[in-house]
Design an enzyme around this catalytic site. Structure first.
Site, PDB file in Angstrom:
ATOM      1  N   LYS A  16       0.837  -1.255   0.134  1.00 24.90           N
ATOM      2  CA  LYS A  16      -0.190   0.028  -0.157  1.00 24.90           C
ATOM      3  C   LYS A  16       0.993   1.329  -0.091  1.00 24.90           C
ATOM      4  O   LYS A  16       0.475   2.231  -0.327  1.00 24.90           O
ATOM      5  CB  LYS A  16      -1.251  -0.547   0.957  1.00 24.90           C
ATOM      6  CG  LYS A  16      -0.008   0.241   2.322  1.00 24.90           C
ATOM      7  CD  LYS A  16      -1.066   0.356   3.560  1.00 24.90           C
ATOM      8  CE  LYS A  16      -0.862  -0.133   5.246  1.00 24.90           C
ATOM      9  NZ  LYS A  16      -2.292   0.045   5.917  1.00 24.90           N
ATOM     10  N   LYS A  58      17.457 -15.295 -29.978  1.00 21.57           N
ATOM     11  CA  LYS A  58      16.207 -15.754 -29.159  1.00 21.57           C
ATOM     12  C   LYS A  58      15.129 -15.063 -30.295  1.00 21.57           C
ATOM     13  O   LYS A  58      14.476 -14.507 -30.582  1.00 21.57           O
ATOM     14  CB  LYS A  58      16.158 -14.640 -28.403  1.00 21.57           C
ATOM     15  CG  LYS A  58      16.205 -13.112 -28.391  1.00 21.57           C
ATOM     16  CD  LYS A  58      15.900 -11.899 -26.992  1.00 21.57           C
ATOM     17  CE  LYS A  58      15.017 -10.881 -27.090  1.00 21.57           C
ATOM     18  NZ  LYS A  58      13.915 -10.759 -27.635  1.00 21.57           N
ATOM     19  N   GLU A  82       9.167 -10.739 -28.246  1.00 21.36           N
ATOM     20  CA  GLU A  82       9.337 -11.860 -26.810  1.00 21.36           C
ATOM     21  C   GLU A  82       6.967 -11.363 -27.797  1.00 21.36           C
ATOM     22  O   GLU A  82       6.492 -11.687 -26.515  1.00 21.36           O
ATOM     23  CB  GLU A  82       8.878 -10.036 -25.678  1.00 21.36           C
ATOM     24  CG  GLU A  82       9.105  -8.616 -26.464  1.00 21.36           C
ATOM     25  CD  GLU A  82       9.484  -8.172 -26.935  1.00 21.36           C
ATOM     26  OE1 GLU A  82       9.454  -7.047 -27.221  1.00 21.36           O
ATOM     27  OE2 GLU A  82      10.530  -8.912 -27.261  1.00 21.36           O
ATOM     28  N   GLY A  93      18.839  -6.526 -32.859  1.00 22.35           N
ATOM     29  CA  GLY A  93      18.414  -6.241 -33.901  1.00 22.35           C
ATOM     30  C   GLY A  93      18.143  -5.964 -35.041  1.00 22.35           C
ATOM     31  O   GLY A  93      18.932  -6.464 -36.135  1.00 22.35           O
ATOM     32  N   GLY A  94      17.850  -4.880 -35.497  1.00 21.01           N
ATOM     33  CA  GLY A  94      18.214  -4.232 -36.705  1.00 21.01           C
ATOM     34  C   GLY A  94      19.751  -3.949 -36.988  1.00 21.01           C
ATOM     35  O   GLY A  94      19.831  -4.034 -38.363  1.00 21.01           O
TER      36      GLY A  94
END
Length: 414
Positions: free
Chosen positions: A99, A174, A177, A360-361
């Site tokens: 909380k 990989k 996702e 990636g790219g």
């Protein structure tokens, strides 16, 4: 004392940090103290939260302007006894920041576990050293690439992409996702087809590549899906840890039948870590807690690319993943997003050798395809380890990459 010490950054408009800290310590444990009868105080003392540190920090006018009020900034540390909670992350996080996370401008930046409590968490099952053994790579950073554009594509496309990345010298490939269970590339078929391709590349070129397959589905099914992948021959598992929860990651990591390393993706974590006033610190969520929960790899935004973290935050994540701990194996830091070969000298300078360079790219966008992209990265890694500036390297694929994306390290002393 057995338990946790929670460290918070607070911006408080009451301007009495000591009083605020005491209110938190009591509110998250026994509720009140001074008005309790003496006998009850004796009974509850072992459950009481204790303020162990209060430190006022310099004012930040931009924060006052943003909040529309004047606040006092400070660091407070509170110790919570382990008698109050079960030894699991849901209980610990709810105790320290349940909380309280809803109560104004307060950010949880660290949790320190007592040794007896830390022993309840086995951490990474494999860690940096065992992953290196599986790849037979010990003296350089690892290179990882990502399947891109797989949605709507079939197994044949996956096999072609995987083959090109492996031939390019990538150590780990990989899944994206956002690649979930689907009719075109179902989980077990992805694993078996991937293993077939990677074995063929190894036999032909002598380079070993591991494939991290994305484990998805309803939470109730995740463990069974992970075991299906392992039984099909999976090398590694990719897991969206913050979509499912840290406790689910720990459940997978502790299962002896899931005997492969686990890679934690940071998807959704930005909602918890991005604010300077609220949520968690990057190093706690993407570093310490992932390591305790059993991630062998932690992906996080690099300080260089298109989704950049501040450098100090990225380095703190890496430090919490790799700091030597007699109880926990070290996890691989994986700085990611917008990485191209020109950044390799920065990555090695800042993160050292025990890092995974993730692109990636920067691999798929190479004019010579993924093979050329992988070879460009490997040439950049080798040159940097040898102390050779990238622009002096006689490698056609690297030269092409530097022409396309630039060479930011050229003008900087590495």
């Amino acid at each position: 004392m057995s338990g946790i010490i929670a460290t918070y950054v607070i911006h408080d408009d009451s301007h009495n940090l000591t009083k605020k800290a005491e209110q938190i310590a009591l509110g998250l444990t026994i509720g009140s103290w001074t008005h309790l009868p003496h006998l009850l105080q004796k009974q509850l003392k072992q459950h009481k939260g204790n303020v162990v540190h209060v430190e006022e920090l310099p004012q930040q006018e931009e924060v006052n302007n943003y909040l529309g009020k004047k606040v006092t900034k400070g660091i407070i540390k509170i110790q919570y006894p382990s008698l109050n909670f079960s030894p699991d992350l849901p209980a610990i996080l709810t105790t320290a920041f349940g909380k309280l996370s809803l109560d104004g401008e307060i950010k949880l930046i660290d949790l320190t576990f007592s040794d007896d409590l830390k022993r309840q968490f086995s951490g990474p099952k494999f860690g940096i050293e065992e992953v290196r053994k599986r790849l037979h790579v010990h003296n350089r950073p690892l290179l990882m690439s990502i399947f891109k554009g797989m949605i709507g594509r079939n197994i044949g496309y996956l096999k072609t992409q995987l083959r090109d990345q492996a031939i390019g010298g990538v150590d780990i490939v990989k899944d994206d996702e956002i690649l979930f269970e689907n009719a075109l590339t179902p989980l077990e078929k992805r694993v078996r087809s991937g293993k077939e391709v990677l074995q063929s590349v190894y036999e032909t070129y002598g380079h070993r590549t591991l494939y991290a397959v994305n484990i998805t589905g309803r939470t109730y099914d995740v463990k069974e899906n992970a075991k299906r992948a392992v039984n099909a021959g999976a090398d590694l598992l990719l897991f969206n840890a913050f979509a499912y929860g840290l406790d689910v990651l720990q459940l997978l990591a502790e299962d002896q039948d899931i005997n492969v390393p686990i890679m934690a993706h940071p998807a959704i974590s930005g909602a918890y870590t991005s604010s300077k006033l609220y949520g968690f610190s990057h190093s706690l969520l993407l570093g310490k807690l992932l390591r305790y929960a059993g991630a062998d790899f932690s992906l996080f935004p690099s300080p260089y690319g298109n989704v950049a973290l501040e450098k100090k935050d990225a380095l703190q994540i890496a430090e919490t993943l790799t700091i030597v701990d007699s109880h926990l194996k070290r996890s691989f830091p994986v700085p990611s997003a917008g990485i191209h070969p020109g950044f390799v000298p920065f990555i090695l300078r800042d993160f050292g050798n025990d890092v995974v360079i993730n692109a990636g790219g920067g691999i798929h966008g190479h004019p010579n395809g993924a093979q050329g992209g992988g070879k460009a990265f490997r040439a950049a890694i080798d040159a940097t380890l040898q102390g050779t500036p990238l622009h002096e390297v006689d490698d056609a694929d690297l030269h092409t990459a530097l022409q396309l994306w630039g060479n930011p390290s050229r003008e900087v002393k590495i």
